[in-house]
Write an enzyme that holds these catalytic residues in place. Structure first.
Site, short mmCIF file in Angstrom:
data_model
loop_
_atom_site.label_atom_id
_atom_site.label_comp_id
_atom_site.label_asym_id
_atom_site.label_seq_id
_atom_site.Cartn_x
_atom_site.Cartn_y
_atom_site.Cartn_z
N ARG A 32 0.83 -1.21 0.00
CA ARG A 32 0.00 0.00 0.00
C ARG A 32 0.87 1.26 0.00
O ARG A 32 0.49 2.28 0.58
CB ARG A 32 -0.96 0.01 1.20
N ARG A 36 -2.65 6.89 1.29
CA ARG A 36 -3.03 8.04 2.10
C ARG A 36 -1.97 8.59 3.05
O ARG A 36 -2.14 9.67 3.59
CB ARG A 36 -4.31 7.71 2.89
N ARG A 45 -6.13 13.42 -4.05
CA ARG A 45 -7.38 12.79 -3.63
C ARG A 45 -8.41 13.82 -3.15
O ARG A 45 -9.61 13.57 -3.21
CB ARG A 45 -7.03 11.79 -2.52
N ASP A 81 -7.46 -1.12 -7.18
CA ASP A 81 -8.03 -1.77 -6.00
C ASP A 81 -8.38 -3.21 -6.35
O ASP A 81 -8.64 -3.51 -7.52
CB ASP A 81 -9.27 -1.03 -5.49
N TYR A 156 -15.96 -9.82 0.36
CA TYR A 156 -16.66 -8.55 0.11
C TYR A 156 -17.97 -8.76 -0.64
O TYR A 156 -18.97 -8.11 -0.38
CB TYR A 156 -15.76 -7.59 -0.67
O1 CP3 Z 1 0.09 1.01 -3.07
C1 CP3 Z 1 -0.65 0.04 -3.29
O2 CP3 Z 1 -0.58 -1.00 -2.62
C2 CP3 Z 1 -1.59 0.08 -4.48
C3 CP3 Z 1 -2.94 0.33 -4.25
C4 CP3 Z 1 -3.91 -0.57 -3.53
C5 CP3 Z 1 -5.13 -0.06 -3.00
N1 CP3 Z 1 -5.87 -1.10 -2.54
C6 CP3 Z 1 -5.53 1.36 -3.00
C7 CP3 Z 1 -6.58 1.82 -2.09
C8 CP3 Z 1 -3.91 -1.95 -3.30
C9 CP3 Z 1 -2.84 -2.97 -3.62
C10 CP3 Z 1 -5.15 -2.27 -2.69
C11 CP3 Z 1 -5.54 -3.64 -2.35
C12 CP3 Z 1 -6.67 -3.87 -1.47
N2 CP3 Z 1 -7.86 -3.21 -1.46
C13 CP3 Z 1 -6.73 -4.91 -0.51
C14 CP3 Z 1 -5.65 -5.94 -0.29
C15 CP3 Z 1 -4.54 -5.45 0.54
C16 CP3 Z 1 -4.80 -5.34 2.01
O3 CP3 Z 1 -4.60 -4.24 2.55
O4 CP3 Z 1 -5.16 -6.34 2.66
C17 CP3 Z 1 -7.98 -4.83 0.11
C18 CP3 Z 1 -8.48 -5.73 1.22
C19 CP3 Z 1 -8.70 -3.76 -0.50
C20 CP3 Z 1 -10.08 -3.32 -0.22
C21 CP3 Z 1 -10.10 -1.91 0.22
N3 CP3 Z 1 -10.01 -0.83 -0.63
C22 CP3 Z 1 -10.21 -1.42 1.54
C23 CP3 Z 1 -10.32 -2.28 2.79
C24 CP3 Z 1 -10.17 -0.01 1.46
C25 CP3 Z 1 -10.35 0.96 2.61
C26 CP3 Z 1 -9.25 1.54 3.24
C27 CP3 Z 1 -7.83 1.10 2.98
O5 CP3 Z 1 -7.02 1.89 2.44
O6 CP3 Z 1 -7.48 -0.04 3.33
C28 CP3 Z 1 -10.03 0.33 0.09
C29 CP3 Z 1 -9.90 1.66 -0.50
C30 CP3 Z 1 -8.52 2.00 -0.98
N4 CP3 Z 1 -7.78 1.21 -1.81
C31 CP3 Z 1 -7.77 3.19 -0.70
C32 CP3 Z 1 -6.57 3.09 -1.40
C33 CP3 Z 1 -5.45 4.10 -1.46
C34 CP3 Z 1 -8.24 4.37 0.15
C35 CP3 Z 1 -9.29 5.11 -0.59
C36 CP3 Z 1 -9.23 6.61 -0.39
O7 CP3 Z 1 -8.26 7.26 -0.82
O8 CP3 Z 1 -10.22 7.13 0.16
#
Ligand code: CP3
Length: 348
Positions: A32, A36, A45, A81, A156
């Site tokens: 990640r 953020r 964002r 995502d 999900y």
């Molecule tokens: O840098 C990276 O890793 C690339 C981007 C990335 C995102 N999501 C961006 C994102 C990756 C690889 C993911 C994968 C993801 N998404 C997973 C697997 C990894 C893990 O953490 O277990 C999961 C379970 C998700 C589902 C998801 N999407 C969740 C639980 C959330 C909420 C909050 C968070 O950041 O965990 C998201 C939204 C999301 N995906 C954001 C980002 C940057 C935040 C959204 C925002 O900016 O408001």
């Protein structure tokens, strides 16, 4: 701070470590890393919805590159995502900020109605952003493409929203096992097509994030989660790029994943890498596994926590340094800079 290092091309430390070849320093990237905790991400964002960031190839490329400009990371990960391809299959959802599915999927009729994913038709912007990112990567760092594990996606889709226990998804496995297998097979095939399309567009390694399979008992993990992952990975072997499987909270499942045909196992922080490497045997590289909370340790103390992970990883080739799960949004970017520089310094 040491001088710039090459992490790219044929000499990529990340790709070499995936293949368990010797490296000039231990490669490091951060799960990640595009997100953020970075002020430049928050700035962008504040003007653009998250979903639009994922659907606009130029913006997704920009966010992917942001951490690579700031830190000497040895790999980039595509900004997207795990639910993006599922949206491409027609599932309506919103990010609040975690994925909330409008009509959770629980019946055979809903499962059968899910269309086959055709990545270049349904989510073309993902492949387009890969094509934009590749030539821009600093130091020739390789690009990792990714997808969610079929069981994590099922969590999900069945629950409809983020959860600690994903109760409805886990009870679905016991109450409707054949339906669960049908859904997992569909998701496994969709993710295979999706990851193949990413590799064809230029992704140099492919990672599957299995964030919630650690909630399962080993029997259910094998019957449902792992069986689906095997199906995806078998279809990807001929893509010719390293394959990485990350299981969060997977300590108790390492024996089950030892014979999965992938190059690298991603490991959370709950078990020492020396133990994991013994269980996995000599034919797997490992990626991990500093507790994301350790980035809050001051000064030299952070270095000692990094030393401890490096020591557990041992001298054999095949270690990629990473956190044990995603970086927290509250983390200071300075801590990431200290992490990356110290891993390089301590291992070169
Ligand atoms: O840098 C990276 O890793 C690339 C981007 C990335 C995102 N999501 C961006 C994102 C990756 C690889 C993911 C994968 C993801 N998404 C997973 C697997 C990894 C893990 O953490 O277990 C999961 C379970 C998700 C589902 C998801 N999407 C969740 C639980 C959330 C909420 C909050 C968070 O950041 O965990 C998201 C939204 C999301 N995906 C954001 C980002 C940057 C935040 C959204 C925002 O900016 O408001």
């Amino acid at each position: 701070m040491t001088g710039p290092r090459s992490s790219g091309g044929a000499s990529s430390t990340f790709l070499a470590a995936c293949r368990r070849q010797p490296v000039s320093h231990t490669p490091v990237w951060v799960m990640r890393q595009a997100g953020r905790y970075l002020p430049e991400y928050r700035e962008l964002r504040s003007k653009v919805e998250f979903e639009d960031l994922t659907r606009r190839a130029d913006l997704a490329a920009e966010v992917t590159l942001q951490p690579l400009r700031r830190f000497e990371l040895d790999a980039a990960i595509l900004f997207s995502d795990i639910m993006t391809p599922v949206q491409g299959m027609g599932v309506e959802l919103e990010f609040a900020p975690g994925p909330v599915v409008r009509h959770p999927i629980r019946t055979d009729a809903q499962i059968d109605a899910l269309p086959t994913l055709v990545p270049e038709r349904d989510v073309p912007f993902v492949m387009e952003s890969i094509r934009l990112i590749r030539p821009e990567l600093p130091r020739g760092a390789p690009l990792i493409g990714f997808a969610g594990g079929p069981f994590t996606l099922l969590c999900y889709l069945v629950c409809g929203k983020p959860s600690k226990e994903f109760g409805p998804a886990r009870s679905f496995l016991y109450a409707q096992p054949e339906s669960a297998e049908r859904l997992l097979d569909k998701l496994a095939d969709a993710m295979a097509a999706y990851l193949r399309a990413q590799a064809a567009a230029g992704a140099q390694a492919l990672m599957m994030f299995e964030s919630w399979a650690g909630l399962l008992a080993p029997r259910e993990f094998e019957r449902f989660a792992l069986r689906a992952v095997r199906r995806t990975m078998a279809a990807l072997r001929s893509a010719g790029v390293p394959l990485i499987y990350y299981v969060n909270q997977g300590s108790a499942l390492m024996e089950s994943v030892a014979d999965l045909d992938v190059d690298v196992i991603g490991v959370d922080w709950r078990s020492p890498l020396s133990t994991v490497r013994k269980v996995l045997g000599p034919n797997k590289a490992v990626q991990g596994n500093l507790d994301p909370a350790a980035l809050f340790a001051p000064g030299e103390q952070l270095h000692r926590h990094i030393d401890a992970v490096l020591k557990e990883a041992g001298p054999e080739p095949g270690h990629i340094f990473n956190l044990g799960h995603g970086i927290w949004p509250e983390t200071s970017p300075d801590a990431v800079a200290r992490l990356v520089d110290y891993v390089h310094e301590a291992t070169s």
